[in-house]
Scaffold this motif. Structure first.
Motif, PDB file in Angstrom:
ATOM      1  N   LEU A  61       0.834  -1.205   0.000  1.00 35.68           N
ATOM      2  CA  LEU A  61       0.000   0.000   0.000  1.00 35.68           C
ATOM      3  C   LEU A  61       0.867   1.253   0.000  1.00 35.68           C
ATOM      4  CD1 LEU A  61      -2.719  -1.006   2.631  1.00 35.68           C
ATOM      5  CD2 LEU A  61      -2.998  -0.867   0.166  1.00 35.68           C
ATOM      6  N   GLY A  62       1.913   1.241   0.810  1.00 37.95           N
ATOM      7  CA  GLY A  62       2.803   2.390   0.880  1.00 37.95           C
ATOM      8  C   GLY A  62       3.439   2.695  -0.465  1.00 37.95           C
ATOM      9  N   ALA A  63       3.872   1.665  -1.174  1.00 36.93           N
ATOM     10  CA  ALA A  63       4.502   1.849  -2.485  1.00 36.93           C
ATOM     11  C   ALA A  63       3.509   2.449  -3.483  1.00 36.93           C
ATOM     12  CB  ALA A  63       5.042   0.515  -2.997  1.00 36.93           C
ATOM     13  N   PHE A  64       2.274   1.948  -3.464  1.00 40.42           N
ATOM     14  CA  PHE A  64       1.280   2.475  -4.403  1.00 40.42           C
ATOM     15  C   PHE A  64       0.921   3.918  -4.083  1.00 40.42           C
ATOM     16  CE2 PHE A  64      -2.995   3.560  -5.647  1.00 40.42           C
ATOM     17  CZ  PHE A  64      -2.988   3.244  -7.000  1.00 40.42           C
ATOM     18  N   PHE A  65       0.700   4.218  -2.802  1.00 39.54           N
ATOM     19  CA  PHE A  65       0.341   5.585  -2.431  1.00 39.54           C
ATOM     20  C   PHE A  65       1.457   6.564  -2.789  1.00 39.54           C
ATOM     21  CE2 PHE A  65      -2.615   3.698   0.932  1.00 39.54           C
ATOM     22  CZ  PHE A  65      -3.737   3.939   0.171  1.00 39.54           C
ATOM     23  N   ALA A  66       2.709   6.135  -2.611  1.00 39.84           N
ATOM     24  CA  ALA A  66       3.834   6.987  -2.991  1.00 39.84           C
ATOM     25  C   ALA A  66       3.831   7.238  -4.499  1.00 39.84           C
ATOM     26  CB  ALA A  66       5.148   6.336  -2.554  1.00 39.84           C
ATOM     27  N   PHE A  67       3.598   6.172  -5.274  1.00 41.61           N
ATOM     28  CA  PHE A  67       3.534   6.309  -6.734  1.00 41.61           C
ATOM     29  C   PHE A  67       2.405   7.248  -7.149  1.00 41.61           C
ATOM     30  CE2 PHE A  67       1.169   4.814 -10.493  1.00 41.61           C
ATOM     31  CZ  PHE A  67       2.099   5.105 -11.487  1.00 41.61           C
ATOM     32  N   ALA A  68       1.209   7.033  -6.579  1.00 41.50           N
ATOM     33  CA  ALA A  68       0.047   7.854  -6.946  1.00 41.50           C
ATOM     34  C   ALA A  68       0.249   9.303  -6.532  1.00 41.50           C
ATOM     35  CB  ALA A  68      -1.214   7.284  -6.300  1.00 41.50           C
ATOM     36  N   GLY A  69       0.844   9.514  -5.354  1.00 44.03           N
ATOM     37  CA  GLY A  69       1.077  10.877  -4.891  1.00 44.03           C
ATOM     38  C   GLY A  69       2.052  11.627  -5.777  1.00 44.03           C
ATOM     39  N   ILE A  70       3.143  10.963  -6.145  1.00 45.15           N
ATOM     40  CA  ILE A  70       4.137  11.591  -7.024  1.00 45.15           C
ATOM     41  C   ILE A  70       3.541  11.860  -8.399  1.00 45.15           C
ATOM     42  CG2 ILE A  70       6.344  11.220  -8.205  1.00 45.15           C
ATOM     43  CD1 ILE A  70       7.227   9.637  -5.707  1.00 45.15           C
ATOM     44  N   ARG A  71       2.762  10.906  -8.895  1.00 44.47           N
ATOM     45  CA  ARG A  71       2.128  11.076 -10.202  1.00 44.47           C
ATOM     46  C   ARG A  71       1.187  12.275 -10.196  1.00 44.47           C
ATOM     47  NH1 ARG A  71      -2.278   9.948 -13.312  1.00 44.47           N
ATOM     48  NH2 ARG A  71      -1.915   9.049 -15.389  1.00 44.47           N
ATOM     49  N   LEU A  72       0.425  12.415  -9.119  1.00 43.17           N
ATOM     50  CA  LEU A  72      -0.527  13.523  -9.032  1.00 43.17           C
ATOM     51  C   LEU A  72       0.199  14.871  -8.929  1.00 43.17           C
ATOM     52  CD1 LEU A  72      -3.566  13.948  -8.985  1.00 43.17           C
ATOM     53  CD2 LEU A  72      -3.515  13.786  -6.498  1.00 43.17           C
ATOM     54  N   LEU A  73       1.281  14.900  -8.176  1.00 41.71           N
ATOM     55  CA  LEU A  73       2.032  16.147  -8.002  1.00 41.71           C
ATOM     56  C   LEU A  73       2.753  16.563  -9.281  1.00 41.71           C
ATOM     57  CD1 LEU A  73       3.566  15.580  -4.451  1.00 41.71           C
ATOM     58  CD2 LEU A  73       1.808  17.233  -5.062  1.00 41.71           C
ATOM     59  N   THR A  74       3.122  15.611 -10.104  1.00 43.16           N
ATOM     60  CA  THR A  74       3.880  15.928 -11.320  1.00 43.16           C
ATOM     61  C   THR A  74       3.022  15.991 -12.585  1.00 43.16           C
ATOM     62  OG1 THR A  74       4.424  13.567 -11.596  1.00 43.16           O
ATOM     63  CG2 THR A  74       6.010  14.937 -10.407  1.00 43.16           C
ATOM     64  N   SER A  75       1.716  15.682 -12.454  1.00 47.21           N
ATOM     65  CA  SER A  75       0.851  15.726 -13.638  1.00 47.21           C
ATOM     66  C   SER A  75       0.609  17.176 -14.043  1.00 47.21           C
ATOM     67  CB  SER A  75      -0.485  15.034 -13.350  1.00 47.21           C
ATOM     68  OG  SER A  75      -1.206  15.718 -12.340  1.00 47.21           O
TER      69      SER A  75
END
Length: 213
Positions: free
Chosen positions: A197-211
């Motif tokens: 879960l931590g890995a996915f949330f980190a991925f989704a958070g970074i993706r959202l911040l850089t979109s």
């Protein structure tokens, strides 16, 4: 549904974030698990339906609120994405912290004694609607799926899909955790689940911040 291919990746990401969010036991999940373990499967399922109803209400309110905000202020999407991305990174931190901890889940029976199925359903709805973290989570989830000038059907697909997923997953929790063996299996796998879960949330958070959109 015009331009489905444009919005589908965001919708799938929103679904994925929602699924993984409810895979991490919070107050609502712990209430369902505790009720199934201590009272019985029927009561746990009734509580699960109430929680799912609360999730649906939060989803509708979030989509309506964000859609109205974006219609009035198109630049607000940038602020929403920053906020949602930071919240997802905070969830990643919490998940990694939980994975590193030896502390197991604490599922307890609801206070106030046993209730009728309708009573458990009502209680589940109240638990979900009075959880302040639910509002923050839904802002992050919806912001993953919404793009600038997204048509109405995108929000409706996210709301409808997450509602169905909520009913299925919460009911599965109620059914599975009414058996002692599932409690034991989850206890052993908890750290791996939280790390994922931590890995996915980190991925989704970074993706959202850089979109960009």
């Amino acid at each position: 549904m015009e331009n489905l291919s444009v919005y589908l990746p965001g919708i799938i990401l929103a679904y994925s974030a929602f699924l993984l969010a409810i895979s991490s036991p919070g107050p609502n999940i712990l209430a369902v698990i505790g009720t199934s373990m201590s009272v019985g499967r029927k009561s746990g399922i009734a509580l699960a339906f109430g929680v799912a109803g609360g999730s649906f209400a939060w989803a509708v309110l979030t989509v309506a609120g964000l859609s109205a905000l974006l219609a009035a202020y198109s630049s607000a999407l940038f602020v929403i994405k920053i906020f949602g991305g930071l919240y997802l990174l905070w969830l990643a931190y919490k998940s990694f912290k939980s994975a590193a901890s030896a502390h197991d889940i604490e599922a307890k029976q609801l206070a106030g004694g046993e209730r009728t199925p309708m009573g458990y359903m009502t209680r589940g709805f109240i638990i979900q609607m009075t959880n302040p973290k639910a509002a923050l989570a839904w802002i992050a989830i919806i912001s993953l799926g919404l793009k600038q000038d997204a048509p109405m059907w995108v929000g409706l697909v996210i709301v409808g899909g997450t509602f169905v997923l909520s009913i299925i997953i919460h009911t599965l929790y109620a059914v599975a955790f009414s058996t002692p063996i599932m409690v034991m299996i989850y206890s052993k796998a908890r750290r791996y689940v939280q790390a994922t879960l931590g890995a996915f949330f980190a991925f989704a958070g970074i993706r959202l911040l850089t979109s960009r959109t």
